[in-house]
Design a protein around this motif. Structure first.
Motif, mmCIF file in Angstrom:
data_model
loop_
_atom_site.group_PDB
_atom_site.id
_atom_site.type_symbol
_atom_site.label_atom_id
_atom_site.label_comp_id
_atom_site.label_asym_id
_atom_site.label_seq_id
_atom_site.Cartn_x
_atom_site.Cartn_y
_atom_site.Cartn_z
ATOM 1 N N TRP A 31 0.768 -1.241 0.000
ATOM 2 C CA TRP A 31 0.000 0.000 0.000
ATOM 3 C C TRP A 31 0.800 1.291 0.000
ATOM 4 O O TRP A 31 0.303 2.332 -0.419
ATOM 5 C CB TRP A 31 -0.941 0.010 1.199
ATOM 6 N N LYS A 32 2.016 1.292 0.483
ATOM 7 C CA LYS A 32 2.737 2.552 0.700
ATOM 8 C C LYS A 32 2.947 3.355 -0.575
ATOM 9 O O LYS A 32 2.746 4.564 -0.581
ATOM 10 C CB LYS A 32 4.072 2.288 1.394
ATOM 11 N N VAL A 33 3.345 2.701 -1.645
ATOM 12 C CA VAL A 33 3.588 3.431 -2.888
ATOM 13 C C VAL A 33 2.287 4.040 -3.401
ATOM 14 O O VAL A 33 2.268 5.175 -3.890
ATOM 15 C CB VAL A 33 4.256 2.519 -3.943
ATOM 16 N N SER A 34 1.183 3.313 -3.262
ATOM 17 C CA SER A 34 -0.119 3.841 -3.687
ATOM 18 C C SER A 34 -0.519 5.064 -2.861
ATOM 19 O O SER A 34 -1.029 6.049 -3.405
ATOM 20 C CB SER A 34 -1.203 2.766 -3.558
ATOM 21 N N ILE A 35 -0.278 5.012 -1.569
ATOM 22 C CA ILE A 35 -0.601 6.145 -0.689
ATOM 23 C C ILE A 35 0.258 7.357 -1.070
ATOM 24 O O ILE A 35 -0.247 8.474 -1.191
ATOM 25 C CB ILE A 35 -0.398 5.763 0.793
ATOM 26 N N ILE A 36 1.538 7.128 -1.282
ATOM 27 C CA ILE A 36 2.438 8.218 -1.681
ATOM 28 C C ILE A 36 1.981 8.816 -3.010
ATOM 29 O O ILE A 36 1.936 10.041 -3.171
ATOM 30 C CB ILE A 36 3.893 7.716 -1.770
ATOM 31 N N ALA A 37 1.627 7.949 -3.962
ATOM 32 C CA ALA A 37 1.171 8.431 -5.271
ATOM 33 C C ALA A 37 -0.069 9.310 -5.121
ATOM 34 O O ALA A 37 -0.165 10.364 -5.753
ATOM 35 C CB ALA A 37 0.887 7.255 -6.199
ATOM 36 N N CYS A 38 -1.016 8.910 -4.285
ATOM 37 C CA CYS A 38 -2.227 9.721 -4.044
ATOM 38 C C CYS A 38 -1.870 11.083 -3.460
ATOM 39 O O CYS A 38 -2.378 12.104 -3.907
ATOM 40 C CB CYS A 38 -3.162 9.003 -3.073
ATOM 41 N N ILE A 56 -7.698 -1.340 0.632
ATOM 42 C CA ILE A 56 -6.997 -1.199 1.909
ATOM 43 C C ILE A 56 -8.017 -1.086 3.034
ATOM 44 O O ILE A 56 -9.055 -0.435 2.884
ATOM 45 C CB ILE A 56 -6.030 0.006 1.895
ATOM 46 N N SER A 57 -7.738 -1.731 4.154
ATOM 47 C CA SER A 57 -8.626 -1.636 5.318
ATOM 48 C C SER A 57 -8.248 -0.392 6.125
ATOM 49 O O SER A 57 -7.134 0.140 5.991
ATOM 50 C CB SER A 57 -8.483 -2.876 6.198
ATOM 51 N N GLY A 58 -9.149 0.055 6.958
ATOM 52 C CA GLY A 58 -8.886 1.217 7.801
ATOM 53 C C GLY A 58 -7.712 0.993 8.734
ATOM 54 O O GLY A 58 -6.872 1.884 8.933
ATOM 55 N N LYS A 59 -7.644 -0.205 9.306
ATOM 56 C CA LYS A 59 -6.550 -0.531 10.228
ATOM 57 C C LYS A 59 -5.201 -0.498 9.503
ATOM 58 O O LYS A 59 -4.221 0.046 10.012
ATOM 59 C CB LYS A 59 -6.796 -1.914 10.835
ATOM 60 N N MET A 60 -5.162 -1.067 8.312
ATOM 61 C CA MET A 60 -3.917 -1.085 7.537
ATOM 62 C C MET A 60 -3.528 0.331 7.099
ATOM 63 O O MET A 60 -2.355 0.697 7.150
ATOM 64 C CB MET A 60 -4.062 -1.992 6.320
ATOM 65 N N LEU A 61 -4.507 1.136 6.689
ATOM 66 C CA LEU A 61 -4.211 2.514 6.298
ATOM 67 C C LEU A 61 -3.602 3.277 7.466
ATOM 68 O O LEU A 61 -2.605 3.980 7.302
ATOM 69 C CB LEU A 61 -5.472 3.230 5.783
#
Length: 119
Positions: A31-38, A56-61
């Motif tokens: 998930w990290k690269v996707s979050i950074i891209a956003c 992605i789940s809330g806990k994982m986010l």
């Protein structure tokens, strides 16, 4: 002379691999690269990121945001609103990954096309 050049190339290769491992440690996971891209597009609230990053789940986010913040890739800003809300934005240091996310996205688009051609 040639042996020295090979040894030098091995050291360079070894250093490069070590640097890649360091990068992968920071950006590991799904998930990290996707979050950074956003966040390279614009600052977002938690719920906006949750909507954008499908699956992605809330806990994982929450976990990934804390990790990205700890590595100084994003900033968490508590907004003076009622109720209190939180916004996340890419840091200047995190912005250095924008080109990497663009290259990964371009590669993914090309790879998808290549796989479609195969079938």
């Amino acid at each position: 002379m040639e042996v020295v050049e090979k040894k030098s190339a091995l050291i360079t290769c070894s250093e490069k691999i070590r640097a890649i491992h360091d990068t992968m440690d920071v950006l590991s996971g799904k998930w990290k690269v996707s979050i950074i891209a956003c966040l390279c597009f614009q600052p977002m609230r938690y719920s906006e990121i949750l909507r954008e990053v499908e699956g992605i789940s809330g806990k994982m986010l929450s976990r990934e945001l804390k990790d990205l913040e700890m590595n100084n890739l994003i900033h968490r800003k508590v907004l003076n609103t009622k109720p209190v809300s939180v916004s996340y934005e890419i840091s200047d240091y995190g912005r250095s990954l924008k080109e990497l996310t663009n290259v990964i996205a371009d590669w993914g688009i090309n790879h998808r096309k290549e796989m479609i051609k195969e079938f």
